[in-house]
Motif scaffolding. Structure first.
Motif, PDB file in Angstrom:
ATOM      1  N   PRO A  27       0.813  -1.228   0.000  1.00 17.68           N
ATOM      2  CA  PRO A  27       0.000   0.000   0.000  1.00 17.68           C
ATOM      3  C   PRO A  27       0.843   1.273   0.000  1.00 17.68           C
ATOM      4  CG  PRO A  27      -0.742  -1.515   1.708  1.00 17.68           C
ATOM      5  CD  PRO A  27       0.545  -2.060   1.157  1.00 17.68           C
ATOM      6  N   ALA A  28       1.960   1.245   0.726  1.00 20.88           N
ATOM      7  CA  ALA A  28       2.817   2.430   0.789  1.00 20.88           C
ATOM      8  C   ALA A  28       3.406   2.749  -0.578  1.00 20.88           C
ATOM      9  CB  ALA A  28       3.924   2.218   1.819  1.00 20.88           C
ATOM     10  N   ILE A  29       3.889   1.751  -1.258  1.00 21.77           N
ATOM     11  CA  ILE A  29       4.501   1.962  -2.569  1.00 21.77           C
ATOM     12  C   ILE A  29       3.460   2.400  -3.596  1.00 21.77           C
ATOM     13  CG2 ILE A  29       5.646   0.766  -4.478  1.00 21.77           C
ATOM     14  CD1 ILE A  29       7.161  -0.835  -2.300  1.00 21.77           C
ATOM     15  N   ALA A  30       2.243   1.885  -3.472  1.00 27.87           N
ATOM     16  CA  ALA A  30       1.189   2.230  -4.431  1.00 27.87           C
ATOM     17  C   ALA A  30       0.779   3.697  -4.329  1.00 27.87           C
ATOM     18  CB  ALA A  30      -0.025   1.327  -4.201  1.00 27.87           C
ATOM     19  N   ARG A  31       1.003   4.332  -3.202  1.00 28.23           N
ATOM     20  CA  ARG A  31       0.588   5.726  -3.009  1.00 28.23           C
ATOM     21  C   ARG A  31       1.609   6.739  -3.512  1.00 28.23           C
ATOM     22  NH1 ARG A  31      -0.429   3.983   2.563  1.00 28.23           N
ATOM     23  NH2 ARG A  31      -2.479   3.069   2.580  1.00 28.23           N
ATOM     24  N   ALA A  32       2.810   6.295  -3.826  1.00 32.97           N
ATOM     25  CA  ALA A  32       3.857   7.232  -4.233  1.00 32.97           C
ATOM     26  C   ALA A  32       4.286   6.962  -5.670  1.00 32.97           C
ATOM     27  CB  ALA A  32       5.062   7.113  -3.309  1.00 32.97           C
ATOM     28  N   GLU A  33       4.466   8.023  -6.404  1.00 29.62           N
ATOM     29  CA  GLU A  33       5.020   7.936  -7.759  1.00 29.62           C
ATOM     30  C   GLU A  33       6.457   8.447  -7.678  1.00 29.62           C
ATOM     31  OE1 GLU A  33       4.382   9.824 -12.214  1.00 29.62           O
ATOM     32  OE2 GLU A  33       3.223  10.598 -10.550  1.00 29.62           O
ATOM     33  N   PHE A  34       7.407   7.528  -7.756  1.00 25.12           N
ATOM     34  CA  PHE A  34       8.808   7.911  -7.644  1.00 25.12           C
ATOM     35  C   PHE A  34       9.285   8.484  -8.963  1.00 25.12           C
ATOM     36  CE2 PHE A  34       8.257   5.181  -4.036  1.00 25.12           C
ATOM     37  CZ  PHE A  34       8.965   5.862  -3.055  1.00 25.12           C
ATOM     38  N   GLY A  87      18.260   9.892  -1.219  1.00 26.26           N
ATOM     39  CA  GLY A  87      17.220  10.904  -1.344  1.00 26.26           C
ATOM     40  C   GLY A  87      16.435  10.657  -2.614  1.00 26.26           C
ATOM     41  N   THR A  88      15.130  10.833  -2.541  1.00 26.71           N
ATOM     42  CA  THR A  88      14.266  10.606  -3.698  1.00 26.71           C
ATOM     43  C   THR A  88      13.389  11.816  -3.954  1.00 26.71           C
ATOM     44  OG1 THR A  88      12.506   9.632  -2.350  1.00 26.71           O
ATOM     45  CG2 THR A  88      14.159   8.118  -3.261  1.00 26.71           C
ATOM     46  N   LYS A  89      12.996  11.954  -5.196  1.00 33.17           N
ATOM     47  CA  LYS A  89      11.945  12.897  -5.575  1.00 33.17           C
ATOM     48  C   LYS A  89      10.750  12.053  -5.946  1.00 33.17           C
ATOM     49  CE  LYS A  89      13.278  17.316  -7.056  1.00 33.17           C
ATOM     50  NZ  LYS A  89      13.299  18.305  -8.092  1.00 33.17           N
ATOM     51  N   ALA A  90       9.600  12.405  -5.396  1.00 33.63           N
ATOM     52  CA  ALA A  90       8.395  11.640  -5.663  1.00 33.63           C
ATOM     53  C   ALA A  90       7.181  12.550  -5.530  1.00 33.63           C
ATOM     54  CB  ALA A  90       8.289  10.464  -4.698  1.00 33.63           C
ATOM     55  N   ARG A  91       6.041  11.977  -5.885  1.00 36.83           N
ATOM     56  CA  ARG A  91       4.757  12.659  -5.741  1.00 36.83           C
ATOM     57  C   ARG A  91       3.832  11.717  -4.995  1.00 36.83           C
ATOM     58  NH1 ARG A  91      -0.168  12.905  -8.387  1.00 36.83           N
ATOM     59  NH2 ARG A  91       0.414  11.218  -9.776  1.00 36.83           N
ATOM     60  N   TYR A  92       3.128  12.255  -3.998  1.00 36.32           N
ATOM     61  CA  TYR A  92       2.157  11.452  -3.269  1.00 36.32           C
ATOM     62  C   TYR A  92       0.865  11.461  -4.079  1.00 36.32           C
ATOM     63  CZ  TYR A  92      -0.455   9.425   0.494  1.00 36.32           C
ATOM     64  OH  TYR A  92      -1.236   8.581   1.240  1.00 36.32           O
ATOM     65  N   VAL A  93       0.506  10.337  -4.655  1.00 32.03           N
ATOM     66  CA  VAL A  93      -0.566  10.243  -5.648  1.00 32.03           C
ATOM     67  C   VAL A  93      -1.915  10.749  -5.133  1.00 32.03           C
ATOM     68  CG1 VAL A  93      -1.842   8.658  -7.134  1.00 32.03           C
ATOM     69  CG2 VAL A  93       0.647   8.446  -6.931  1.00 32.03           C
ATOM     70  N   PRO A  94      -2.395  10.339  -3.951  1.00 35.75           N
ATOM     71  CA  PRO A  94      -3.733  10.771  -3.534  1.00 35.75           C
ATOM     72  C   PRO A  94      -3.911  12.291  -3.426  1.00 35.75           C
ATOM     73  CG  PRO A  94      -3.047   8.903  -2.229  1.00 35.75           C
ATOM     74  CD  PRO A  94      -1.849   9.340  -3.020  1.00 35.75           C
ATOM     75  N   THR A  95      -2.852  13.025  -3.056  1.00 36.24           N
ATOM     76  CA  THR A  95      -2.976  14.474  -2.895  1.00 36.24           C
ATOM     77  C   THR A  95      -2.306  15.252  -4.021  1.00 36.24           C
ATOM     78  OG1 THR A  95      -0.937  14.642  -1.603  1.00 36.24           O
ATOM     79  CG2 THR A  95      -3.008  14.272  -0.374  1.00 36.24           C
ATOM     80  N   GLY A  96      -1.406  14.592  -4.770  1.00 38.55           N
ATOM     81  CA  GLY A  96      -0.651  15.289  -5.807  1.00 38.55           C
ATOM     82  C   GLY A  96       0.499  16.111  -5.269  1.00 38.55           C
ATOM     83  N   ASP A 147      -4.082  13.452  11.670  1.00 38.26           N
ATOM     84  CA  ASP A 147      -5.044  12.425  12.054  1.00 38.26           C
ATOM     85  C   ASP A 147      -5.333  11.485  10.888  1.00 38.26           C
ATOM     86  OD1 ASP A 147      -5.178  13.424  14.600  1.00 38.26           O
ATOM     87  OD2 ASP A 147      -7.017  14.568  14.249  1.00 38.26           O
ATOM     88  N   ASP A 148      -5.429  12.036   9.698  1.00 34.06           N
ATOM     89  CA  ASP A 148      -5.677  11.219   8.514  1.00 34.06           C
ATOM     90  C   ASP A 148      -4.482  10.307   8.249  1.00 34.06           C
ATOM     91  OD1 ASP A 148      -7.273  10.440   6.274  1.00 34.06           O
ATOM     92  OD2 ASP A 148      -5.903  11.591   4.993  1.00 34.06           O
ATOM     93  N   LEU A 149      -3.288  10.835   8.389  1.00 31.85           N
ATOM     94  CA  LEU A 149      -2.079  10.037   8.200  1.00 31.85           C
ATOM     95  C   LEU A 149      -2.053   8.875   9.192  1.00 31.85           C
ATOM     96  CD1 LEU A 149       0.815   9.511   7.139  1.00 31.85           C
ATOM     97  CD2 LEU A 149       1.611  11.162   8.805  1.00 31.85           C
ATOM     98  N   ASN A 150      -2.276   9.151  10.463  1.00 33.41           N
ATOM     99  CA  ASN A 150      -2.217   8.106  11.470  1.00 33.41           C
ATOM    100  C   ASN A 150      -3.313   7.061  11.266  1.00 33.41           C
ATOM    101  OD1 ASN A 150      -1.006   6.929  13.764  1.00 33.41           O
ATOM    102  ND2 ASN A 150      -2.625   7.759  15.047  1.00 33.41           N
ATOM    103  N   ALA A 151      -4.487   7.490  10.850  1.00 30.23           N
ATOM    104  CA  ALA A 151      -5.596   6.564  10.659  1.00 30.23           C
ATOM    105  C   ALA A 151      -5.343   5.578   9.523  1.00 30.23           C
ATOM    106  CB  ALA A 151      -6.881   7.344  10.387  1.00 30.23           C
ATOM    107  N   HIS A 152      -4.535   5.958   8.567  1.00 29.37           N
ATOM    108  CA  HIS A 152      -4.310   5.115   7.393  1.00 29.37           C
ATOM    109  C   HIS A 152      -2.928   4.477   7.346  1.00 29.37           C
ATOM    110  CE1 HIS A 152      -7.762   7.533   6.179  1.00 29.37           C
ATOM    111  NE2 HIS A 152      -8.109   6.449   5.530  1.00 29.37           N
ATOM    112  N   TRP A 153      -2.148   4.665   8.391  1.00 34.32           N
ATOM    113  CA  TRP A 153      -0.779   4.150   8.398  1.00 34.32           C
ATOM    114  C   TRP A 153      -0.770   2.692   8.800  1.00 34.32           C
ATOM    115  CZ3 TRP A 153       3.951   5.516   6.891  1.00 34.32           C
ATOM    116  CH2 TRP A 153       4.987   4.700   7.312  1.00 34.32           C
ATOM    117  N   GLY A 154      -0.540   1.811   7.847  1.00 36.22           N
ATOM    118  CA  GLY A 154      -0.348   0.405   8.148  1.00 36.22           C
ATOM    119  C   GLY A 154      -1.427  -0.174   9.041  1.00 36.22           C
ATOM    120  N   GLU A 155      -1.083  -1.221   9.740  1.00 39.33           N
ATOM    121  CA  GLU A 155      -2.054  -1.876  10.610  1.00 39.33           C
ATOM    122  C   GLU A 155      -1.742  -1.555  12.061  1.00 39.33           C
ATOM    123  OE1 GLU A 155      -0.927  -6.342  11.067  1.00 39.33           O
ATOM    124  OE2 GLU A 155      -0.510  -5.763   9.010  1.00 39.33           O
ATOM    125  N   PRO A 156      -2.763  -1.565  12.913  1.00 44.82           N
ATOM    126  CA  PRO A 156      -2.511  -1.307  14.333  1.00 44.82           C
ATOM    127  C   PRO A 156      -1.561  -2.345  14.924  1.00 44.82           C
ATOM    128  CG  PRO A 156      -4.842  -1.179  13.848  1.00 44.82           C
ATOM    129  CD  PRO A 156      -4.160  -1.735  12.615  1.00 44.82           C
TER     130      PRO A 156
END
Length: 132
Positions: free
Chosen positions: A35-42, A64-73, A111-120
């Motif tokens: 899921p983490a890799i799917a959200r980023a466009e490297f 160091g990488t340059k990327a774009r976070y897909v859901p927010t752009g 809060d949104d980041l924490n709610a969607h970060w991996g599994e509890p």
């Protein structure tokens, strides 16, 4: 994932509170990373440095990488430090350090980041508690 030993340990020491820091085995590692890799466009690798250690089967890799976070752009230009231990030519321990503020800026609200970060984390131990 083919670079990992079947019994590999994958660690995110600075995962948000309440979220898993440690994953054991290739199946769990792949499930955590997909899921983490799917959200980023490297877009590009900006730099990398390999730092050999006195222990011959261990290395620190900085990049160091340059990327774009897909859901927010938003940009997700991240700096990483990886501690890697090898066993029989495969990664046996992989520990990943990165700047959480960079991820938060790309993701949006904390809060949104924490709610969607991996599994509890089912064990909820006091931190830090990496496997040594």
């Amino acid at each position: 994932i083919e670079m990992f030993d079947e019994d590999a340990v994958f660690e995110w020491p600075f995962a948000p509170d309440g979220r898993r820091q440690t994953f054991h085995g290739k199946v769990a590692i792949l499930a955590a990373m997909t899921p983490a890799i799917a959200r980023a466009e490297f877009l590009s690798l900006q730099y990398y440095k390999v730092h050999p250690l006195l222990e011959p089967n261990s290395v620190v890799l900085e990049m160091g990488t340059k990327a774009r976070y897909v859901p927010t752009g938003r940009p997700y230009n991240q700096t990483y430090v990886f501690y890697i231990e090898m066993r029989d030519g495969k990664i046996w321990r992989y520990r990943e350090y990165w700047n959480a503020w960079t991820l938060q800026d790309a993701w949006g609200e904390r809060d949104d980041l924490n709610a969607h970060w991996g599994e509890p984390d089912p064990e909820q131990r006091d931190r830090p508690y990496l496997t040594f």
